[in-house]
Motif scaffolding. Structure first.
Motif, PDB file in Angstrom:
ATOM      1  N   SER A 210       0.836  -1.207   0.000  1.00  0.00           N
ATOM      2  CA  SER A 210       0.000   0.000   0.000  1.00  0.00           C
ATOM      3  C   SER A 210       0.868   1.253   0.000  1.00  0.00           C
ATOM      4  O   SER A 210       0.567   2.232  -0.702  1.00  0.00           O
ATOM      5  N   ILE A 211       1.920   1.241   0.800  1.00  0.00           N
ATOM      6  CA  ILE A 211       2.844   2.384   0.820  1.00  0.00           C
ATOM      7  C   ILE A 211       3.452   2.588  -0.558  1.00  0.00           C
ATOM      8  O   ILE A 211       3.529   3.714  -1.064  1.00  0.00           O
ATOM      9  N   LEU A 212       3.872   1.491  -1.183  1.00  0.00           N
ATOM     10  CA  LEU A 212       4.482   1.574  -2.510  1.00  0.00           C
ATOM     11  C   LEU A 212       3.498   2.127  -3.532  1.00  0.00           C
ATOM     12  O   LEU A 212       3.869   2.936  -4.386  1.00  0.00           O
ATOM     13  N   SER A 213       2.250   1.701  -3.445  1.00  0.00           N
ATOM     14  CA  SER A 213       1.252   2.198  -4.404  1.00  0.00           C
ATOM     15  C   SER A 213       1.069   3.699  -4.278  1.00  0.00           C
ATOM     16  O   SER A 213       0.828   4.387  -5.272  1.00  0.00           O
ATOM     17  N   ARG A 214       1.199   4.227  -3.050  1.00  0.00           N
ATOM     18  CA  ARG A 214       1.087   5.679  -2.877  1.00  0.00           C
ATOM     19  C   ARG A 214       2.346   6.384  -3.365  1.00  0.00           C
ATOM     20  O   ARG A 214       2.272   7.466  -3.946  1.00  0.00           O
ATOM     21  N   LYS A 215       3.505   5.798  -3.100  1.00  0.00           N
ATOM     22  CA  LYS A 215       4.752   6.425  -3.523  1.00  0.00           C
ATOM     23  C   LYS A 215       4.847   6.504  -5.044  1.00  0.00           C
ATOM     24  O   LYS A 215       5.252   7.533  -5.606  1.00  0.00           O
ATOM     25  N   THR A 380      10.757  18.191  -8.640  1.00  0.00           N
ATOM     26  CA  THR A 380      11.277  16.899  -9.097  1.00  0.00           C
ATOM     27  C   THR A 380      10.528  15.723  -8.476  1.00  0.00           C
ATOM     28  O   THR A 380      10.990  14.587  -8.552  1.00  0.00           O
ATOM     29  N   LYS A 381       9.362  16.001  -7.875  1.00  0.00           N
ATOM     30  CA  LYS A 381       8.551  14.956  -7.253  1.00  0.00           C
ATOM     31  C   LYS A 381       7.214  14.882  -7.981  1.00  0.00           C
ATOM     32  O   LYS A 381       6.338  15.722  -7.765  1.00  0.00           O
ATOM     33  N   PRO A 382       7.028  13.899  -8.857  1.00  0.00           N
ATOM     34  CA  PRO A 382       5.820  13.835  -9.685  1.00  0.00           C
ATOM     35  C   PRO A 382       4.556  13.673  -8.858  1.00  0.00           C
ATOM     36  O   PRO A 382       4.454  12.761  -8.035  1.00  0.00           O
ATOM     37  N   ILE A 383       3.587  14.565  -9.073  1.00  0.00           N
ATOM     38  CA  ILE A 383       2.313  14.493  -8.352  1.00  0.00           C
ATOM     39  C   ILE A 383       1.180  14.950  -9.276  1.00  0.00           C
ATOM     40  O   ILE A 383       1.401  15.607 -10.278  1.00  0.00           O
ATOM     41  N   THR A 384      -0.029  14.595  -8.874  1.00  0.00           N
ATOM     42  CA  THR A 384      -1.224  15.029  -9.586  1.00  0.00           C
ATOM     43  C   THR A 384      -1.675  16.382  -9.042  1.00  0.00           C
ATOM     44  O   THR A 384      -1.084  16.932  -8.115  1.00  0.00           O
ATOM     45  N   GLN A 385      -2.749  16.907  -9.595  1.00  0.00           N
ATOM     46  CA  GLN A 385      -3.364  18.123  -9.048  1.00  0.00           C
ATOM     47  C   GLN A 385      -4.836  18.159  -9.429  1.00  0.00           C
ATOM     48  O   GLN A 385      -5.266  17.502 -10.375  1.00  0.00           O
ATOM     49  N   LEU A 386      -5.592  18.935  -8.659  1.00  0.00           N
ATOM     50  CA  LEU A 386      -7.021  19.097  -8.910  1.00  0.00           C
ATOM     51  C   LEU A 386      -7.424  20.531  -8.544  1.00  0.00           C
ATOM     52  O   LEU A 386      -8.448  20.768  -7.923  1.00  0.00           O
ATOM     53  N   ARG A 387      -6.585  21.476  -8.943  1.00  0.00           N
ATOM     54  CA  ARG A 387      -6.757  22.863  -8.508  1.00  0.00           C
ATOM     55  C   ARG A 387      -7.916  23.576  -9.197  1.00  0.00           C
ATOM     56  O   ARG A 387      -8.397  24.572  -8.695  1.00  0.00           O
TER      57      ARG A 387
END
Length: 589
Positions: A210-215, A380-387
Motif C-alpha cells: 500500500s505504501i508503494l502504491s502511494r509512492k 522533481t517529485k511527480p504528483i497530480t493536481q485538482l486545482r
C-alpha cells in the motif's frame, strides 16, 4: 446549587446529542456501481465474490489455501471525491477480527487517505468499533481544499486479512460524493507471501504494498498469499495474464526448508516462473527479490543459514537467466530491505517501520527500472493536481489523452499549462481563446494539446511517468512549463525540474525533436522570467535538446508585457495567441 448544575449539564448533553443525531447520511455501496470502482483486482469481471482477488475459475486450479487467502481484501482500494466534513464506513467481514500477532485494525480494518488538490497525501484518523458490523467514523474533516469547494480525492484501503461481505460509504446528506473509476494505467503486480499480503501492518495503508502504491501513484495488484507464495505454476500462469507495468516476485520466505523444498526445487521454481512470465510478456520488467532475512539471525544460526542458502540459489538462478539471454530481469538484494532487530514483530513479519523500509527499497529499484527518478525538491517529485475542478477535470483529461493517443497517434505535441490548454486543439478544453491561430500554427490533425490548467513542472513529470508519451513515435514535442512554479520555487528548483523533465521525455521519445520553450513573460515578473530563461536555455543546450523563446513577442518596449496582447497579464487574448503562433512557426519542422 448542585441540582442546578446537574440539570444544566443534562440540558447541554442532550442538546448536543440531539444535534448530532440530526445529521443524516447518504450511503453508497461499491457493489451497486455501474462501472468498476474496486482497484487492485486484475479479474474484476470474473470474480466469484465482489471483493475476491483471483478469478472464479482459480478455485478449481489452485490449492485450497491459496483460494481461501485470495478472498481476503489485501491491496483492494476504493477511490472517491467528497467535500463532506464527515465520512463513515460500515461493513461486515467473514473471519476473525484479529490474529495473535496482528491487530484488528490491520486484519479487518479499513484505512482512509486523502490527496489534496495540490497532490499531497493526507491521512484521516477514524473512530472504529468492531462488532458484527464494523464501523469507522472519520470526523472533523476540513471540507475546503484549495481554490474551490468541490472537495478532494480519497482512497479507502480495505482489510488485509479478512474477506469483505458487504461495504458502504456514507457522507453527510447534501454534500458531494463522486465514486471514481478504476485507473486505466498498467498496474504493478506483486506475487508474494504474508509479508506482501500485509502481515503485520497496524492498518491496511501501512502494508508495504500500500505504501508503494502511494509512492509510485500506480495501481497495484497484491497477490500476496500468507504462507503460500510458492511460485506455483497455476498462480504464475494467472499472474502472466495481467498486463503489468512491472512484475515483482517476492516468494523466497515461503520457499525455505521448513516446507521441505530442496534448493534444486527452489531454483527450478524461480527459473520456471521467470521463463513462464517472459514467454507471455516478453517486454515487461521482472523484479526478483532476495529473502529479507530474519531479525534474530545474529543469535539464531538456523534462521541465518535458511535465508542465506536460499539467497545463494536466487543469485545463481538470476545469473543463469541472464546468461541465457533473458532480458529485463532485475534482482533486489537483501541488504536493501534494511531490516534489523527493531523492524519485525516476530522475527519474520515487519512492523510499520519494517514495512516502510520495504516500500522504500522497492520504490528505489522500481523507479530505476522504469526510468522514473525523483529528486529532493518539489519540482522533481511527480504528483497530480485538482486545482481547477470547477473548470475542468484533470484526471478526466489525462484519461482522454491516453485514449486519444491509442486511437489517433499524434505527431506533434504541445505540453504546457493553462496557456496551452486554453489555446485550442484536441482534446478540447473548457474554452479555446485562440482556436484559429492554433490550427494555423500546429495544424488541425496530427497535433495534440497536452496543456492542463494550473499545471506545474511536477504535474507534467507525473503525466510523462504515467503514459502520456508512451506507445507512439512523435515527430516533434514543444514543452512550455514553469510559470505556475514562480511563486513557490527558486530559479534553481525550476531548473532542476526542467532537467528531470528533459531526461524523462528524451527516454520515452528518443526520435522526437524536443524543443523546450522559455517561460512566457507575465505582468510584474518580466525581469525574473528573462533571467530564468537564460538559465533554461543553457540547460537545454546541455541536455542536447532545442530551445525557443517565442514569448518574447508578447513583450513591448523595456521588456514589459504588451497589455494589449493579454487578458489578465498572464494569459494571451486572441490577438496574443495569433502573435505567439507566428513566433512558433520557424521552429516547427
Amino acid at each position: 446549587m448542585k441540582t442546578r448544575f446537574f440539570y444544566l449539564f443534562l440540558f447541554i448533553f442532550t442538546t448536543r446529542l440531539s444535534f448530532a443525531q440530526t445529521t443524516q447520511f447518504t450511503w453508497w455501496n461499491p457493489a451497486s456501481s455501474t462501472f468498476p470502482v474496486i482497484e487492485g483486482q486484475a479479474w474484476r469481471n470474473d470474480v466469484k465474490n465482489r471483493y475476491d482477488r483471483l478469478p472464479a475459475r482459480a478455485e478449481k486450479l489452485v490449492r485450497d489455501q491459496v483460494w481461501n487467502l485470495s478472498t481476503q481484501g489485501a491491496g483492494l482500494m476504493i477511490r472517491f471525491r467528497s467535500n463532506s466534513g464527515e465520512i463513515r464506513v460500515r461493513y461486515q467481514v467473514g473471519g476473525k477480527h484479529a490474529l495473535p500477532h496482528m491487530p484488528s485494525t490491520g486484519v479487518s480494518g479499513v484505512d482512509l487517505y486523502a490527496i489534496t488538490n495540490d497532490g499531497d497525501w493526507r491521512w484521516s484518523a477514524g473512530k472504529y468499533a468492531f462488532g458484527d458490523t464494523i464501523t469507522y467514523n472519520f470526523k472533523n474533516i476540513d471540507p475546503v481544499d484549495g481554490g474551490h469547494k468541490l472537495g478532494r480525492e480519497y482512497r479507502l484501503f480495505l482489510p488485509l486479512y479478512n474477506n469483505v461481505k458487504w461495504l458502504e460509504i456514507g457522507v453527510a446528506e447534501g454534500t458531494r460524493f463522486e465514486p471514481l473509476p478504476v485507473r486505466p494505467d498498467k498496474p504493478v503486480v506483486i506475487y508474494g507471501t504474508s509479508i506482501a499480503q500485509g502481515a503485520c501492518a497496524s492498518r491496511p495503508g501501512m502494508a508495504w504494498t500500500s505504501i508503494l502504491s502511494r509512492k509510485l501513484d500506480d495501481p497495484l495488484i497484491n497477490l500476496g498469499f500468507s504462507g503460500n507464495g510458492r511460485l506455483e505454476k497455476e498462480v504464475v500462469d494467472m499472474v502472466s495474464e495481467i498486463d503489468a507495468k512491472i512484475y515483482v516476485l517476492d516468494c523466497l520466505p515461503n520457499l525455505v526448508s521448513s516446507i521441505n523444498f530442496t534448493m534444486e526445487e527452489v531454483k527450478k521454481r524461480i527459473l520456471d516462473a521467470v521463463n513462464g512470465i517472459r514467454t507471455k510478456r516478453p517486454g515487461t520488467p521482472i523484479l526478483l527479490a532476495e529473502h529479507d532475512g530474519y531479525t534474530d539471525e545474529a543469535i539464531n544460526p538456523v534462521s541465518r543459514k535458511s535465508y542465506q542458502d536460499v539467497n545463494v540459489v536466487i543469485r545463481e538462478a538470476f545469473a543463469q537467466l541472464k546468461s541465457e539471454g533473458v532480458k529485463d530481469i532485475y534482482l533486489l538484494p537483501k541488504e536493501d530491505f534494511q531490516q534489523d532487530i527493531e523492524t519485525m514483530v516476530d522475527g519474520v513479519h515487519p512492523t510499520d517501520l519494517g514495512m516502510m523500509r520495504y516500500a522504500e527499497a522497492y520504490e528505489k529499484h522500481i523507479r530505476n527500472i522504469l526510468h522514473e527518478p525523483v529528486g529532493t525538491v518539489s519540482t522533481t517529485k511527480p504528483i497530480t493536481q485538482l486545482r481547477e475542478l470547477y473548470n475542468y477535470d484533470w484526471e478526466h483529461r489525462h484519461k482522454e489523452i491516453l485514449n486519444l493517443n491509442k486511437t489517433e497517434q499524434p505527431k506533434l505535441l504541445v505540453i504546457g499549462n493553462s496557456i496551452t490548454h486554453f489555446w485550442g486543439g484536441m482534446p478540447k478544453g473548457p474554452r479555446a481563446t485562440g482556436e484559429e491561430s492554433w490550427n494555423k500554427t500546429f495544424g488541425v490533425s496530427g497535433s495534440r494539446n497536452l496543456g492542463y490548467g494550473w499545471d506545474r513542472i511536477e504535474n507534467v513529470l507525473w503525466r510523462v511517468y504515467h503514459g502520456e508519451l508512451d506507445g507512439f513515435n512523435a515527430k516533434q514535442i514543444f514543452v512550455n512549463i514553469g510559470t505556475n512554479n514562480l511563486h513557490l520555487n527558486t530559479d534553481e528548483e525550476i531548473v532542476a525540474g526542467w532537467q528531470l523533465l528533459i531526461e524523462a521525455i528524451k527516454f520515452r521519445q528518443p526520435n522526437a525533436v524536443v524543443t523546450m520553450v522559455g517561460i512566457y513573460p507575465r505582468r510584474e515578473k518580466e525581469e525574473r522570467v528573462a533571467k530564468l530563461n537564460a538559465k533554461l536555455k543553457q540547460l537545454a543546450k546541455m541536455g542536447n535538446v532545442g530551445y525557443a523563446d517565442p514569448g518574447l513577442v508578447l513583450a513591448g518596449k523595456g521588456g514589459k508585457i504588451d497589455e494589449s496582447l493579454f487578458s489578465d497579464g498572464l494569459h494571451p487574448n486572441a490577438k496574443g495567441y495569433q502573435v505567439l503562433g507566428k513566433a512558433y512557426e520557424p521552429f516547427i519542422k
